[in-house]
Design a protein around this motif. Structure first.
Motif, PDB file in Angstrom:
ATOM      1  N   PRO A  87      55.156  58.276  28.999  1.00 61.02           N
ATOM      2  CA  PRO A  87      55.047  58.044  27.473  1.00 61.02           C
ATOM      3  C   PRO A  87      53.712  57.141  27.440  1.00 61.02           C
ATOM      4  O   PRO A  87      53.980  56.092  28.214  1.00 61.02           O
TER       5      PRO A  87
ATOM      6  N   VAL B 167      58.741  55.505  35.654  1.00 64.61           N
ATOM      7  CA  VAL B 167      59.562  55.947  34.904  1.00 64.61           C
ATOM      8  C   VAL B 167      60.223  56.780  35.432  1.00 64.61           C
ATOM      9  O   VAL B 167      59.835  57.963  35.938  1.00 64.61           O
TER      10      VAL B 167
ATOM     11  N   ARG C 152      63.379  58.884  34.136  1.00 63.54           N
ATOM     12  CA  ARG C 152      63.815  59.945  33.317  1.00 63.54           C
ATOM     13  C   ARG C 152      64.007  59.355  32.153  1.00 63.54           C
ATOM     14  O   ARG C 152      64.254  58.169  31.530  1.00 63.54           O
ATOM     15  N   GLN C 153      64.196  60.257  30.879  1.00 65.67           N
ATOM     16  CA  GLN C 153      64.630  59.914  29.733  1.00 65.67           C
ATOM     17  C   GLN C 153      66.023  59.898  29.584  1.00 65.67           C
ATOM     18  O   GLN C 153      66.775  60.932  30.045  1.00 65.67           O
TER      19      GLN C 153
ATOM     20  N   SER D  18      67.577  60.170  23.181  1.00 67.21           N
ATOM     21  CA  SER D  18      66.632  60.254  22.002  1.00 67.21           C
ATOM     22  C   SER D  18      67.290  60.293  20.878  1.00 67.21           C
ATOM     23  O   SER D  18      68.257  61.282  20.570  1.00 67.21           O
TER      24      SER D  18
ATOM     25  N   MET E  66      63.907  55.921  21.404  1.00 65.76           N
ATOM     26  CA  MET E  66      64.029  56.852  22.850  1.00 65.76           C
ATOM     27  C   MET E  66      64.207  55.769  23.771  1.00 65.76           C
ATOM     28  O   MET E  66      63.488  54.863  23.759  1.00 65.76           O
TER      29      MET E  66
ATOM     30  N   TYR F 253      64.253  55.300  28.238  1.00 69.93           N
ATOM     31  CA  TYR F 253      63.948  55.698  29.271  1.00 69.93           C
ATOM     32  C   TYR F 253      64.805  55.006  30.504  1.00 69.93           C
ATOM     33  O   TYR F 253      64.742  53.623  30.437  1.00 69.93           O
TER      34      TYR F 253
ATOM     35  N   CYS G  74      66.296  49.914  31.709  1.00 69.49           N
ATOM     36  CA  CYS G  74      66.046  50.705  30.417  1.00 69.49           C
ATOM     37  C   CYS G  74      65.010  50.267  29.822  1.00 69.49           C
ATOM     38  O   CYS G  74      64.949  48.891  29.649  1.00 69.49           O
TER      39      CYS G  74
ATOM     40  N   LYS H 299      63.544  50.742  26.069  1.00 68.54           N
ATOM     41  CA  LYS H 299      64.000  51.219  24.685  1.00 68.54           C
ATOM     42  C   LYS H 299      62.506  51.474  23.729  1.00 68.54           C
ATOM     43  O   LYS H 299      62.094  50.323  23.392  1.00 68.54           O
TER      44      LYS H 299
ATOM     45  N   LYS I 276      61.245  53.941  17.415  1.00 72.03           N
ATOM     46  CA  LYS I 276      60.476  54.886  16.421  1.00 72.03           C
ATOM     47  C   LYS I 276      60.199  54.405  15.100  1.00 72.03           C
ATOM     48  O   LYS I 276      60.782  53.471  14.811  1.00 72.03           O
TER      49      LYS I 276
END
Length: 281
Positions: A4, A19, A21-22, A25, A30, A32, A42, A44, A47
């Motif tokens: 991303p 990165v 993986r996700q 969501s 979101m 990862y 992680c 974060k 949004k």
């Protein structure tokens, strides 16, 4: 996987190496799994807050401090700059709460950095070193349910003693790590002393814990820890070591009709979000 754009900048800054993986969501962010040297963490990515209701925003952000009066005026007027400042304040609220609660010994993910709307924090892991599951994905025995319920009540008390109420605590934002539950998702955390809705939110948080764990240990359903905890807090007699009974005999008083209507609205919103989470899960 494709990185991303907002995480690519963290790679270029040397804050993360890759990165993986996700992980999740959701409505607000979101998440990862990323690598930082030999460590999994992680990231974060927040949004835009287009799905939050104005009523909820007012309840949660009441009495939050802004950095300067220009921001406060812009936020009050609803200008473009004000909306940007309000969103930045919403995001930084979780960062501030995590640092504050981690320092107080509360079981939350350790925060590492916050840059351009991305929070870099500890990855809560299970016994196999994988990302820990949420409570709603785990089945418990009655004994396990009572033990985790007690642990989380202690964490709620520890948070309150640090001046923070989670505001949206449930089985959907608690992870089961290898050494016990860990509380996550704190952008809606409120100041216990400065927010007029703090009591109602604390009672709801504790009720959510009771109802969830009561599904495995029905004897918990008759407990009343929330009112007991808040009464001790108001009296100045609450510490993380204060013994709790789960019993509370409150004095009868006039009915707060506005509070009752807000509870109904909150319950309706919570059920809607619960169904959305189940669909996403």
């Amino acid at each position: 996987m494709k990185v991303p754009p907002r995480l690519q900048s963290l790679i270029e800054e040397g804050m993360i190496d890759s990165v993986v993986r996700q992980l999740m969501s959701g409505k607000e962010a979101m998440v990862y799994v990323v690598r930082c040297g030999d460590e999994a963490r992680c990231a974060k990515i927040y949004k835009e807050a287009t799905h939050r209701s104005f009523r909820q925003a007012v309840d949660y952000t009441e009495n939050r401090k802004t950095k300067n009066t220009r921001q406060a005026r812009a936020m009050a007027k609803g200008t473009r700059f004000g909306r940007q400042a309000q969103e930045a304040a919403w995001q930084s609220a979780e960062v501030d709460a995590l640092y504050r609660l981690a320092a107080a010994g509360v079981r939350v993910p350790r925060p590492y950095n916050f840059l351009d709307g991305v929070l870099l924090m500890e990855m809560v892991a299970d016994a196999n070193g994988e990302a820990a599951p949420r409570l709603n994905d785990v089945v418990f025995t009655a004994e396990e349910a009572r033990a985790h319920h007690l642990t989380l009540l202690t964490e709620v008390v520890r948070m309150l003693c640090a001046g923070v109420v989670h505001g949206d605590l449930s089985e959907f934002n608690i992870l089961l790590a290898h050494d016990g539950p860990v509380i996550i998702d704190l952008p809606q955390a409120v100041d216990a002393a400065g927010n007029n809705h703090a009591k109602r939110m604390l009672l709801r948080d504790v009720e959510n814990l009771r109802n969830f764990f009561g599904g495995f240990a029905p004897d918990l359903l008759s407990s009343h820890y929330g009112p007991e905890i808040w009464a001790l807090y108001e009296q100045g007699g609450l510490t993380p070591e204060t013994p709790l009974t789960g019993r509370f005999d409150g004095a009868a008083g006039p009915v707060d009709l506005g509070g009752v209507l807000r509870e109904i609205d909150d319950a309706r919103d919570e059920e809607t979000m619960r169904r959305l989470r189940m669909q996403q899960g």
